[in-house]
Design an enzyme around this catalytic site. Structure first.
Site, PDB file in Angstrom:
ATOM      1  CE1 TYR A 168      -2.168  -5.945   2.692  1.00  0.00           C
ATOM      2  CE2 TYR A 168      -1.522  -5.695   0.272  1.00  0.00           C
ATOM      3  CZ  TYR A 168      -2.029  -5.203   1.443  1.00  0.00           C
ATOM      4  OH  TYR A 168      -1.996  -3.932   1.346  1.00  0.00           O
TER       5      TYR A 168
ATOM      6  CD1 TRP B 239      -4.375  -1.955   3.390  1.00  0.00           C
ATOM      7  CD2 TRP B 239      -3.686  -0.347   1.662  1.00  0.00           C
ATOM      8  NE1 TRP B 239      -5.811  -1.361   2.528  1.00  0.00           N
ATOM      9  CE2 TRP B 239      -5.049  -0.504   1.744  1.00  0.00           C
ATOM     10  CE3 TRP B 239      -3.189   0.679   0.998  1.00  0.00           C
ATOM     11  CZ2 TRP B 239      -5.532   0.341   0.559  1.00  0.00           C
ATOM     12  CZ3 TRP B 239      -3.649   1.384   0.073  1.00  0.00           C
ATOM     13  CH2 TRP B 239      -5.057   0.938  -0.188  1.00  0.00           C
TER      14      TRP B 239
ATOM     15  CD  GLU C  56      -1.312  -1.518  -1.532  1.00  0.00           C
ATOM     16  OE1 GLU C  56      -1.991  -2.565  -1.096  1.00  0.00           O
ATOM     17  OE2 GLU C  56      -1.681  -0.872  -2.432  1.00  0.00           O
TER      18      GLU C  56
HETATM   19  C1  FCB Z   1      -4.168  -4.358  -2.325  1.00  0.00           C
HETATM   20  C2  FCB Z   1      -4.415  -3.035  -2.948  1.00  0.00           C
HETATM   21  C3  FCB Z   1      -4.961  -2.221  -1.841  1.00  0.00           C
HETATM   22  C4  FCB Z   1      -5.947  -2.707  -0.839  1.00  0.00           C
HETATM   23  C5  FCB Z   1      -5.354  -3.861  -0.159  1.00  0.00           C
HETATM   24  C6  FCB Z   1      -5.870  -4.545   0.997  1.00  0.00           C
HETATM   25  O1  FCB Z   1      -4.210  -5.441  -3.357  1.00  0.00           O
HETATM   26  O2  FCB Z   1      -3.455  -2.574  -3.496  1.00  0.00           O
HETATM   27  O3  FCB Z   1      -5.855  -1.052  -2.679  1.00  0.00           O
HETATM   28  O4  FCB Z   1      -6.906  -3.278  -1.389  1.00  0.00           O
HETATM   29  O5  FCB Z   1      -4.881  -4.820  -1.118  1.00  0.00           O
END
Ligand code: FCB
Length: 511
Positions: A352, A454, A413
């Site tokens: 992220y 995600w 993700e």
């Molecule tokens: C990650 C998680 C997922 C969601 C995203 C934003 O850490 O795996 O479930 O919460 O963040």
């Protein structure tokens, strides 16, 4: 979420001495060469390069998409109804997940969206262990059949299923036995994994054992950020030894599941891996030895401990005379397969952004994270709703670092929380820039094989409830109507351009 200590000078000296004696981080083995300059301006979707047979898809978690009403027996469903000892609700504004997006009942509708709107070819979703085994040892044939039907529906739509066996949620009975705090509880997770593999292993090509062990531990056991169950805070850093033990046990659980499934029919063809969130910590401003030491400690625990384990099969975390946790996965040293390939077929990267840390020097020393510093601009970067910045350089660096493990990487993700559906520019920018970073890493020679955004639609974001909206669709909870956002359209355009061959690059040409 603040750490305070009255003995400023003593602590500074102790930190510096410890950092020297601990010898800092292990030297990084080499992967492909990184570029010095990254430019994300003026991007067009057909300037991206991905390997042939690249997977473009979405990631969800059953607990977040189906909610406590569909999954009454998970520890998360219990957690959302209860409060912290100080009376504050566990979930922001005391929200309840209800049926969330009701994916449990509406999965066919969601599969149609992924197929028709996106031509996606992969979907990562987690299984509700609590629905499959609501009481210890009692497996629900109905729940297993439900997932079997979902897998068939995905395959019919040309979408490869990627199953996550543990995504933060598990049955209440497992929680009450002490879950992963106890090494002897790992057998229950292995038994569950074997049960579902028996049912689905013939059709599911990708399996993630555990989602983000370090985040599970950080959020549930570390005193300064205990917003996940079991919420075991025990004074400042008091739960650190327990957190380390849980991390160790999670890595052992991963290995045991990996080796058990590999030995089963279809185990040889299934791709089984661990999902790691690459969350790095950097000093906020002026760097002092204390900041450097805190940064090193956090990165050592949150990033390197897992990367080193995946490389070598050994987890070792030691705080001098305080405590030590070690786990040696059974590795055959005589085998021609490197250790990494004996405990995983791939590694899942969740990326992220980064977190900035700052030590405030007042009469007390206070450690603060950028997530606590409000949404003020952070070094001129654009912030997301989660109070961290859009930082595509980070995924590029993370891909390079993870590539040193020597396994194929799937980005399991990546996405942005942005509540402004009418003006979804930050999501559009995020998707273009992060995918550009992925494309650059691929061109450098990093073996990246898939990208799972995600998330498909706005869902229940754990302790933040419905406040953090990561979806490519917004979702009306009353009518379960999904509406595509601008960010969804850009992701769709990128996938479609790729399918049309506009920016496909054969692996052989790229390396
Ligand atoms: C990650 C998680 C997922 C969601 C995203 C934003 O850490 O795996 O479930 O919460 O963040």
């Amino acid at each position: 979420m603040s750490y305070t200590c009255p003995y400023k000078k003593i602590l500074s000296l102790a930190f510096v001495a410890l950092s020297i004696s601990l010898g800092m981080v292990e030297a990084r083995s080499r992967g492909p060469k990184e570029r010095k300059h990254l430019n994300f301006s003026k991007l067009h979707v057909d300037q991206l390069c991905f390997p042939e047979n690249f997977y473009f898809g979405f990631a969800i978690a059953e607990q977040q998409n189906s909610g406590a009403e569909n999954l009454p027996d998970s520890q998360w469903s219990r957690w959302e109804k209860t409060n912290f000892p100080n009376g504050k609700p566990h979930i922001r504004d005391n929200q309840r997940s209800g049926k969330a997006c009701d994916h449990w009942n509406l999965y066919k509708k969601d599969i149609a969206l992924m197929k028709d709107d996106f031509q996606a070819n992969a979907f990562r979703f987690s299984l509700a262990w609590d629905r499959i085994e609501p009481q210890e040892g009692q497996f629900s044939e109905e729940a297993l059949q439900h997932y079997s039907d979902e897998v068939d529906a995905l395959l019919d739509a040309g979408i490869a299923p990627m199953i996550t066996l543990h995504h933060f949620a598990h049955p209440i009975w497992f929680e009450d036995k002490g879950s992963f705090e106890k090494e002897e509880n790992i057998v229950y997770f292995v038994r569950f994994a074997k049960k579902v593999f028996e049912k689905l292993g013939d059709r599911v090509p990708f399996w993630c054992t555990i989602n983000e062990p370090t985040i599970f531990v950080f959020q549930g056991y570390l005193a300064f950020n205990c917003v996940f169950p079991p919420g075991k805070a025990d004074g400042i850093f008091g739960s650190f030894p327990l957190a380390t033990k849980v991390l160790r046990n999670l890595l052992q659980a991963h290995t045991e599941v990996y080796q058990a499934l590999k030995a089963m029919p279809h185990g040889n063809t299934a791709q089984i891996g661990l999902v790691h969130q690459y969350l790095s910590f950097h000093p906020w401003g002026v760097i002092t030895p204390i900041e450097s030491f805190m940064q090193w400690c956090l990165n050592e625990f949150m990033i390197d401990s897992v990367i080193n384990f995946l490389k070598t099969g050994t987890f070792r975390y030691k705080w001098r005379c305080f405590f030590e946790e070690t786990y040696h996965a059974p590795i055959d040293k005589a085998s021609s397969k490197p250790a990494a390939q004996q405990i995983s077929d791939f590694v899942g990267l969740n990326y992220y952004s980064r977190v900035l840390i700052e030590l405030k020097y007042t009469h007390l020393i206070t450690l603060r994270f950028s997530t606590m510093l409000g949404s003020s601009p952070n070094h001129g970067e654009t912030m997301t709703d989660m109070e961290y910045a859009i930082y595509p350089e980070g995924i590029y660096k993370a891909l390079h670092h993870m590539s040193t493990i020597g396994l194929p990487i799937y980005i399991t993700e990546n996405g942005i929380a942005d509540h402004n559906n009418a003006h979804d520019e930050r999501r559009v920018r995020w998707i273009k820039e992060y995918l550009k970073a992925v494309s650059l890493a691929f061109e450098d020679g990093v073996d990246v094989r898939g990208f799972f955004y995600w998330t498909l639609m706005d869902n229940f974001e754990w302790d933040r409830g419905f406040h953090s909206t990561f979806g490519l669709y917004s979702n009306d909870l009353a009518t379960q109507t999904r509406t595509l956002k601008e960010g969804g359209k850009i992701y769709r355009d990128i996938i479609q351009a790729y399918r049309a061959g506009g920016h496909r690059l054969a692996t052989a040409d790229a390396h």
